[in-house]
Design an enzyme around this catalytic site. Structure first.
Site, PDB file in Angstrom:
ATOM      1  CB  SER A   1       7.725  35.929 -12.843  1.00 29.23           C
ATOM      2  OG  SER A   1       7.666  36.529 -13.203  1.00 29.23           O
TER       3      SER A   1
ATOM      4  CG  ASP B   1       2.827  39.932  -7.539  1.00 32.89           C
ATOM      5  OD1 ASP B   1       4.132  41.134  -8.182  1.00 32.89           O
ATOM      6  OD2 ASP B   1       3.061  39.121  -7.971  1.00 32.89           O
TER       7      ASP B   1
ATOM      8  CG  HIS C   1       6.882  39.502  -8.740  1.00 27.91           C
ATOM      9  ND1 HIS C   1       5.672  38.433  -9.104  1.00 27.91           N
ATOM     10  CD2 HIS C   1       8.029  38.489  -9.934  1.00 27.91           C
ATOM     11  CE1 HIS C   1       5.659  38.184 -10.669  1.00 27.91           C
ATOM     12  NE2 HIS C   1       7.324  37.875 -10.533  1.00 27.91           N
TER      13      HIS C   1
END
Length: 399
Positions: free
Chosen positions: A182, A346, A379
Site C-alpha cells: 500500500s 482490491d 486491499h
C-alpha cells in the site's frame, strides 16, 4: 484483548457488546505516541535537518524504528519493511505498554517465516510524518509547541530520504530487500527507482506507480472530514479537552470502505441488525454500520488527525515519473530483483496498476505480468493472507 487487534489484519466481523464497552468514553485529543510515553520496543534515530522537495527544511528529524534479528558483519542481510498509511514500526509483537495494537505482520516476519529473522536483520521505521514516535505534526516544533498544521508538506520522496538517512545511521549501505505494501509499496518503488544502488530486491505489494485522480479524490474527502470537525481548530487542538475524533473517525470509516471488498462486506453482514432493535425507523442499526463506527472509534485512540492529513497528502504526491520521464523509461532503470503483487478484489489500488509496474520492470521474478492473488478481503489482503503473500515473498528472498 480482541479489540486491540488491528482491523486491517483480520477479516471483518460482527461487533459484540463487549467490543463496544471496551471503547466507552471520549477518545484522547490525539492517539499519537508522545514524549514521556512508554517507548515499548521502539528505538530512535536523530537524523538532523532534512531538506524537503517543497524547498522547506525540517530542522529536526527523528525516526522511531524497531528491529528483529542480527545484522551480519558486512551489513548485507538487512531488510527494510515499510508500513501502510495507518501502520507503524510494530510489525511483530504483542500489544502492551507503548504499543496499542499487536504487530501487523506477525505471520510473515519471524524465525522460519517468509521474512526469516534467523537469516535477516529486519528494520521497520515509523514513516516520517507519522504519529508513533517519528517526527510529525504531533511532535514539538523548535518553538516548543506542537507542529500541528504548520508541519511542512511531505512527499513520498521526502519520506524515503529520511529512511536512507536511517540506513546510513545503522551502517547499512545496501538492503538485501526493501518491502512495502500500500503506501509502503509507494516507498518501495521509490527506493527501486531513486536509489537503485542501495537495494538488491524489492517487493511492491498492492501499490501503484502513480496516485491517480480517483485516489486523490478519495483522499480529499477524508481530509475534509477532519478539517470540518469544529474541534479541529486548524490543527491546534493538542492542549484542548477534546480533539477532532469525530472527523478522524469518519475519515477512517471512508477509508475502510476502500480497504475491503464489496463481496466481503455483503457476505459477512448481509442486512443483519446490530442487536435487537429494528434499524427501519425504530432506533436500531445495521451490523455493517456498527462495524464501521466501532473501528472508526478505535482508530482515534491510536492515531493523530494532523498526521493523517500529512500522510494522505504524501500519498497524493506519489508519482515515480515526476521529473524523470515516461513510466516505461523510469521503470526500465530498476535493477533490483522485483516482486510486484496485486489483489484481485482490491478497489483502492486495482490490479491494473500493479500490471503497469510489472510490465515496465525488467527484473521481476515472475515475468511481465504481476502476481495476482485471489482473496475476498480486498486491499487489506496483503495484511491478512499470510500464506498467499508469504509464498511469493519467500520466492523473492530465495538465493
Amino acid at each position: 484483548m480482541d479489540w486491540q487487534t488491528s482491523e486491517d489484519t483480520v477479516p471483518s466481523a460482527f461487533i459484540t457488546e463487549a467490543n463496544r464497552r471496551a471503547l466507552r468514553g471520549t477518545p484522547p485529543t490525539t492517539g499519537a505516541w508522545r514524549e514521556g510515553d512508554d517507548p515499548g520496543d521502539r528505538q530512535f534515530a536523530s537524523l538532523g535537518a532534512l531538506a524537503l522537495e517543497s524547498g522547506e527544511t525540517l530542522p529536526v528529524t527523528r525516526l522511531a524504528y524497531e528491529t528483529w534479528g542480527e545484522l551480519n558483519a558486512d551489513a548485507s542481510n538487512a531488510v527494510l519493511i515499510v508500513h501502510a498509511l495507518t501502520g507503524d514500526s510494530h510489525v511483530v509483537g504483542r500489544p502492551g505498554p507503548g504499543h496499542p495494537t499487536a504487530g501487523w505482520w506477525g505471520g510473515i516476519v519471524g524465525p522460519g517465516l517468509p521474512i526469516d529473522t534467523d537469516r535477516y536483520f529486519v528494520v521497520a521505521p515509523n514513516m516520517l510524518g507519522g504519529c508513533q514516535g517519528s517526527t510529525g505534526p504531533a511532535s514539538f516544533a523548535p518553538d516548543g509547541v506542537e507542529w500541528g498544521s504548520r508541519f511542512p508538506y511531505l512527499t513520498i520522496r521526502d519520506q524515503v530520504a529520511a529512511q536512507r538517512l536511517l540506513a546510513d545511521r545503522l551502517g547499512i549501505e545496501r538492503f538485501a530487500a526493501v518491502i512495502g505494501g500500500s503506501m509502503g509499496g509507494m516507498h518501495a518503488i521509490e527506493w527501486a527507482v531513486g536509489s537503485p544502488d542501495r537495494l538488491d530486491r524489492v517487493a511492491i505489494l498492492a501499490a501503484p506507480a502513480i496516485s491517480n485522480a480517483d485516489q486523490i479524490a478519495l483522499n480529499s474527502v477524508q481530509i475534509e472530514a477532519i478539517r470540518m470537525d469544529p474541534t479541529f481548530r486548524n490543527g491546534a487542538y493538542y492542549d484542548e479537552d477534546e480533539g477532532p475524533y469525530r472527523g478522524l473517525a469518519l475519515a477512517r470509516r471512508m477509508a475502510l470502505l476502500n480497504y475491503r471488498s464489496p463481496d466481503e462486506l455483503n457476505e459477512r453482514f448481509e442486512r443483519s441488525w446490530q442487536g435487537a432493535l429494528d434499524p427501519l425507523g425504530h432506533g436500531g442499526r445495521f451490523a455493517v454500520e456498527s462495524y464501521l463506527d466501532f473501528h472508526g472509534n478505535k482508530f482515534t485512540r491510536r492515531f493523530d488527525a494532523n498526521s493523517y492529513i500529512t500522510l494522505v497528502e504524501a500519498m497524493n504526491s506519489h508519482d515515480v515519473t515526476r521529473g524523470r520521464g515516461t513510466l516505461a523509461d523510469v521503470l526500465g532503470t530498476v535493477t533490483a530483483r522485483a516482486l510486484v503483487l496485486g489483489i484481485d478484489t482490491d478497489r483502492l489500488f486495482p490490479v491494473e496498476q500493479q500490471q503497469a509496474i510489472a510490465a515496465g520492470i525488467p527484473t521481476t521474478i515472475h515475468g511481465s505480468e504481476a502476481v495476482v492473488i485471489s482473496s475476498p478481503f480486498g486491499h487489506d489482503a496483503f495484511l491478512i493472507e499470510d500464506e498467499l503473500v508469504g509464498r511469493h515473498l519467500a520466492a523473492l528472498l530465495a538465493d
